[in-house]
Design an enzyme around this catalytic site. Structure first.
Site, short mmCIF file in Angstrom:
data_model
loop_
_atom_site.label_atom_id
_atom_site.label_comp_id
_atom_site.label_asym_id
_atom_site.label_seq_id
_atom_site.Cartn_x
_atom_site.Cartn_y
_atom_site.Cartn_z
CE LYS A 1 19.02 33.09 56.15
NZ LYS A 1 17.88 33.57 57.09
NE ARG B 1 9.76 26.94 57.07
CZ ARG B 1 9.05 27.87 57.22
NH1 ARG B 1 7.40 27.94 58.00
NH2 ARG B 1 10.56 29.04 58.41
N1 BES Z 1 18.49 29.34 59.07
C1 BES Z 1 17.36 29.96 58.54
C2 BES Z 1 17.04 30.52 60.84
C3 BES Z 1 17.09 31.72 61.12
C4 BES Z 1 17.80 32.75 60.95
C5 BES Z 1 18.02 30.44 61.84
C6 BES Z 1 18.33 33.51 62.39
C7 BES Z 1 19.21 31.25 63.05
C8 BES Z 1 19.10 33.19 63.31
C9 BES Z 1 15.86 29.57 57.66
O1 BES Z 1 16.01 28.83 57.25
C10 BES Z 1 15.22 31.22 57.62
O2 BES Z 1 15.67 31.57 56.97
N2 BES Z 1 14.01 31.02 58.07
C11 BES Z 1 13.19 32.35 58.09
C12 BES Z 1 11.75 31.90 57.93
C13 BES Z 1 11.38 32.97 57.29
C14 BES Z 1 11.37 33.04 56.02
C15 BES Z 1 9.71 32.74 56.87
C16 BES Z 1 13.77 33.34 58.89
O3 BES Z 1 13.83 33.17 60.14
O4 BES Z 1 13.48 34.42 58.65
MN MN Z 2 16.25 30.16 55.48
#
Ligand code: BES
Ligand code: MN
Ligand code: ZN
Length: 484
Positions: free
Chosen positions: A263, A337
């Site tokens: 990230k 997931r």
């Molecule tokens: N924990 C995150 C989701 C999240 C992001 C929650 C920002 C709260 C604020 C999750 O594990 C994630 O990183 N999801 C990705 C999925 C994507 C790679 C398809 C996302 O939402 O960017």
């Molecule tokens: Mn994630």
């Protein structure tokens, strides 16, 4: 926080022994002959207390009163929004005055829903996190007594509201703890601690158990980290063994760096909140411990860190889930997931009446619904209605999202049965479609709480949601005798 419900006797109101006596005044206030009524009537007549929700008049040592200060607060028509405004105004005074013991008097009998909002809003406003501060002084407020004209018909609602507060606060505590104070092992210990309460049993599985179960998707996420994974199973047995339980599955990523699909650095600290689904499961069990309702509930938490190392799962790796389905991990940041799908397969053994998973699953859900409503995904209409209305009654809202099969098209891949991500479009829905593949054996709903589980910015912190929603859903089951 210690809440107490008691009888309001206007003529005795001057004799309250407390640090502050707060009086809620509505538009339908009618003055009696008692000293408090006279004071309120004067304040209204003179215009010193304005008739708008959230207006206050802070009076220091009024004659005849025993308490140091009397705070009059107007709450307009007394709607739930008005009550929240009133609480916010009162709390600013209470905080500045370092009040420990507060009495709140209501001239008019509140509706149960109003009482509940009052209790929840007071707890929310006064909540203070201290675990990782050197100053361990928590909330100064120790006791809040709420005085109403007739306390008996409100007793049960009050008991429930106070219990739900303790669950919300447990969920906040775990959510707020930094990831080095809330590892999967810490979380498991927190769950274990709940087994001291009647009817609650807790089992904790480690890496070896999870390998034996064949949870290849969960293992893939965990293997980049040095902290070992934990798979936590909580059981609350409040009813006959034969009665099918409601199963809650919580995402417990104690820190989500994204893994190899790392990230951006900005706000990455907020990914300590990626276990708020798990925290809400712990919160629910805390409430069950307190209320001891006659229902069966199982809570399952899949917990690990999502980190980078030479052992991390890589984009393009294919893993085999407990269900036997193979998954191509196209993006290691779509880890929620992956841990959930194995937990969803695991819970088949409980022959659940309903399975609800709770997860901070997608940034896309934050974009879609913001911080007001959680996303609710299910193809079961009755369940959808039950969850939506639990959200309304608990003032912990959710919103029904679609699950058309076409949304799953993007998850197709030539290298496995399914990919763990589709394109950017409809990201919250494609994530739910991925999970749905593992839920064919029971009735299921998915709550995406990515936008609602915590607040960013100056008031950064966990909200304790959706403990309120889940508790209303669960307790409605008891009332109706069946699972909706
Ligand atoms: N924990 C995150 C989701 C999240 C992001 C929650 C920002 C709260 C604020 C999750 O594990 C994630 O990183 N999801 C990705 C999925 C994507 C790679 C398809 C996302 O939402 O960017
Ligand atoms: Mn994630
Ligand atoms: Zn995550």
């Amino acid at each position: 926080m210690n809440f107490e419900l008691k009888l309001f006797i206007p003529t005795a109101a001057t004799q309250e022994k407390c640090d502050a006596s707060v009086v809620f005044v509505t538009n339908s206030f009618k003055a009696g002959k008692d000293a408090l009524s006279v004071l309120v009537a004067k304040a209204l007549k003179s215009g010193d207390l304005l008739t708008k929700a959230g207006q206050i008049l802070d009076i220091y040592r009024p004659p005849v009163f025993l308490t140091t200060r009397v705070v009059l607060v107007h709450i307009g028509d007394g709607t739930t929004t008005d009550i929240r405004k009133g609480v916010a105004a009162v709390y600013s005074v209470v905080k500045a005055a370092r009040v420990r013991h507060l009495v709140i008097s209501l001239f008019l009998q509140p509706a149960p829903q109003a009482l509940r909002v009052l209790v929840t809003a007071l707890a929310d406003a006064s909540y203070t996190y201290t675990t990782t501060k050197s100053d361990k002084q928590g909330r100064l407020l120790e006791k809040i007594a709420i005085a109403v004209p007739d306390e008996k018909p409100l007793a049960e609602c009050f008991r429930r509201a106070a219990a739900v507060v303790s669950g919300i606060e447990l969920a906040k505590e775990w959510g707020n703890r930094p990831a080095n104070f809330a590892t999967p092992t810490h979380l498991a210990a927190g769950a274990k601690a709940l087994s001291k309460f009647a009817r609650i049993k807790v089992d904790v599985l480690g890496p070896k158990d999870v390998a034996k179960l064949g949870m290849g998707a969960f293992e893939a996420v965990a293997k980049g980290a040095d902290e070992p994974l934990r798979f936590i199973v909580l059981k609350y047995a409040g009813s006959a063994k034969e009665k099918a339980p409601v199963v809650l599955v919580g995402k417990g990523i104690t820190f989500d760096s994204g893994g190899i699909s790392i990230k951006p650095a900005a706000e990455m600290d907020e990914m300590k909140f990626d276990m708020c689904g798990a925290a809400s499961v712990l919160g629910v069990f805390r409430v069950l411990a307190e209320l001891q309702p006659d229902i069966n509930v199982v809570g399952v938490i899949a917990s690990c860190e999502n980190l980078l190392s030479g052992r991390s799962v890589k984009p393009g790796d294919v893993v085999t889930s407990m269900s036997g389905q193979t998954i191509e991990v196209l993006n290691t940041d779509a880890e929620g997931r992956l841990v959930l799908c194995d937990a969803l397969t695991y819970v088949e053994r409980f022959k659940p009446a309903v399975v609800l998973d709770i997860a901070t699953l997608t940034g896309a859900c934050v974009i879609a619904l913001g911080g007001v409503r959680s996303g609710c995904f299910t193809s079961d209409e009755q369940l959808s209605e039950a969850l939506l209305s639990a959200g309304e009654s608990a003032q912990d809202l959710c919103w029904s999202m679609p699950l058309d099969d076409e949304y799953a098209d993007g998850l197709k891949t030539s290298f496995a049965d399914v990919a763990n991500v589709a394109g950017r479009a409809g990201g919250a829905i494609t994530a739910a479609k991925f999970l749905q593949r593992f839920t064919s054996k029971y009735r299921w709903a998915h709550l995406d709480i990515a936008g609602t589980a915590w607040k960013s910015g100056a008031a950064k912190g966990a909200t304790g949601r959706p403990v309120g929603l889940l508790m209303d859903y669960l307790l409605n089951q008891g009332v109706k005798g069946g699972v909706a």
